[in-house]
Write a protein that holds these residues in place. Structure first.
Motif, PDB file in Angstrom:
ATOM      1  N   GLU A  73      51.915  68.074  27.336  1.00  0.00           N
ATOM      2  CA  GLU A  73      53.153  68.795  27.662  1.00  0.00           C
ATOM      3  C   GLU A  73      52.808  70.235  28.054  1.00  0.00           C
ATOM      4  O   GLU A  73      52.811  71.134  27.198  1.00  0.00           O
TER       5      GLU A  73
ATOM      6  N   ASP B   7      60.083  75.306  25.081  1.00  0.00           N
ATOM      7  CA  ASP B   7      59.823  74.568  26.325  1.00  0.00           C
ATOM      8  C   ASP B   7      60.199  75.505  27.465  1.00  0.00           C
ATOM      9  O   ASP B   7      61.354  75.935  27.572  1.00  0.00           O
TER      10      ASP B   7
ATOM     11  N   HIS C 175      60.263  72.098  17.200  1.00  0.00           N
ATOM     12  CA  HIS C 175      61.412  72.888  17.659  1.00  0.00           C
ATOM     13  C   HIS C 175      62.304  73.312  16.486  1.00  0.00           C
ATOM     14  O   HIS C 175      63.016  74.299  16.592  1.00  0.00           O
TER      15      HIS C 175
ATOM     16  N   TRP D 117      54.427  72.428  29.323  1.00  0.00           N
ATOM     17  CA  TRP D 117      55.574  73.338  29.207  1.00  0.00           C
ATOM     18  C   TRP D 117      55.877  73.733  27.767  1.00  0.00           C
ATOM     19  O   TRP D 117      56.642  74.651  27.519  1.00  0.00           O
ATOM     20  N   HIS D 118      55.297  72.983  26.792  1.00  0.00           N
ATOM     21  CA  HIS D 118      55.655  73.208  25.386  1.00  0.00           C
ATOM     22  C   HIS D 118      54.712  74.241  24.755  1.00  0.00           C
ATOM     23  O   HIS D 118      53.542  73.974  24.507  1.00  0.00           O
TER      24      HIS D 118
HETATM   25 ZN   LIG Z   1      58.999  70.982  23.323  1.00  0.00          ZN
END
Ligand SMILES: [Zn+2]
Length: 276
Positions: free
Chosen positions: A228, A179, A172, A230-231
């Protein structure tokens, strides 16, 4: 007498023709037919390996055409920068050109190139009824200090490090990680997001916009993180398509060290630096 001799000569010529046919022409014709058949067969046998050979050559050409050295994986500003448990960003690294993507009702920011790509992805998802938002984008080093310490405090270090990166080790901080969640808030930052229609659309289409699902299912011991869905990580459309085609993690693709989910951080991390 002449007649007889003539007749005999005529008869012997006829016999000679028959003998010639039997001895020379018939075997020669058979030989010719056999040779023609044989050459046809060998042609048809050869055609299949030649075709598969052509396909293999085409695949190899495609692989050769993709230049893995086009961008650096060691420079924090690079589109292909690889940040993980063994590769750390400088504490003071802040990407240039951060901005909030339009739409999505979010105060989060991304690097300009990633923001433009995400806007396009969000717009294209809308007609299918998927209203997506940027839940979390760029996070500064100091913000990650707070996020990481919070998780360590609430869940213990070992558990926290399965899903939260140590400061400097978070993608990030590159401004290239996003995300994403549904505007409905269903399964936000939860693995069940993968089973929502938004999550499924994202998994099938993200690469077309230059994003990869960075922490994949079943590859926790290669990425070092839990799944993940969503990432997203922006790497550009060419690399995203190639990773999608070859079905690999970013580390596998660039033949970099991989990290097990439960493994501790290595003592000496590789330091990414501008200009590398
Ligand atoms: Zn993330």
């Amino acid at each position: 007498m002449y007649i007889n001799r003539f007749s005999r000569t005529k008869a012997s010529r006829k016999n000679a023709k028959i003998i010639f046919l039997l001895i020379v022409l018939i075997p020669a014709s058979a030989l010719l037919i056999w040779w023609l058949r044989d050459s046809n067969q060998s042609n048809s046998i050869q055609s299949s390996p030649t075709q598969s050979g052509q396909k293999k050559t085409a695949d190899k050409t495609k692989e050769k055409l993709f230049n893995k050295n086009l961008y650096s994986v060691n420079d924090p500003t690079s589109l292909w920068a690889v940040v993980n448990k063994g590769r750390v960003l400088p504490n003071d690294y802040v990407p240039a050109g951060l901005r909030q993507p339009s739409g999505g009702d979010s105060n989060q920011s991304l690097r300009n190139d990633a923001a433009t790509a995400l806007e396009k992805l969000f717009n294209d998802a809308l007609p299918s009824g998927y209203d997506l938002v940027l839940y979390s984008g760029y996070r500064s080093y100091s913000l990650q200090v707070g996020v990481y310490n919070g998780f360590v405090k609430s869940q213990g270090q070992q558990m926290a490090e399965k899903f939260s990166a140590r400061p400097g080790h978070s993608e990030h901080q590159t401004g290239l990680a996003a995300d994403v969640s549904s505007i409905t808030g269903k399964c936000t930052l939860e693995q069940c997001f993968a089973y929502t229609s938004e999550g499924k659309w994202l998994a099938a289409n993200a690469y077309k916009y230059g994003f990869i699902i960075r922490y994949q299912s079943g590859r926790q011991n290669l990425t070092g993180y839990e799944y993940e869905p969503w990432h997203l990580r922006y790497v550009g459309t060419e690399l995203a398509a190639e990773i999608n085609r070859t079905d690999q993690t970013l580390e596998q693709f660039f033949e970099l060290p991989t990290y097990k989910l439960d493994a501790p951080y290595p003592d000496n991390s590789y330091q990414l630096r501008t200009g590398l």
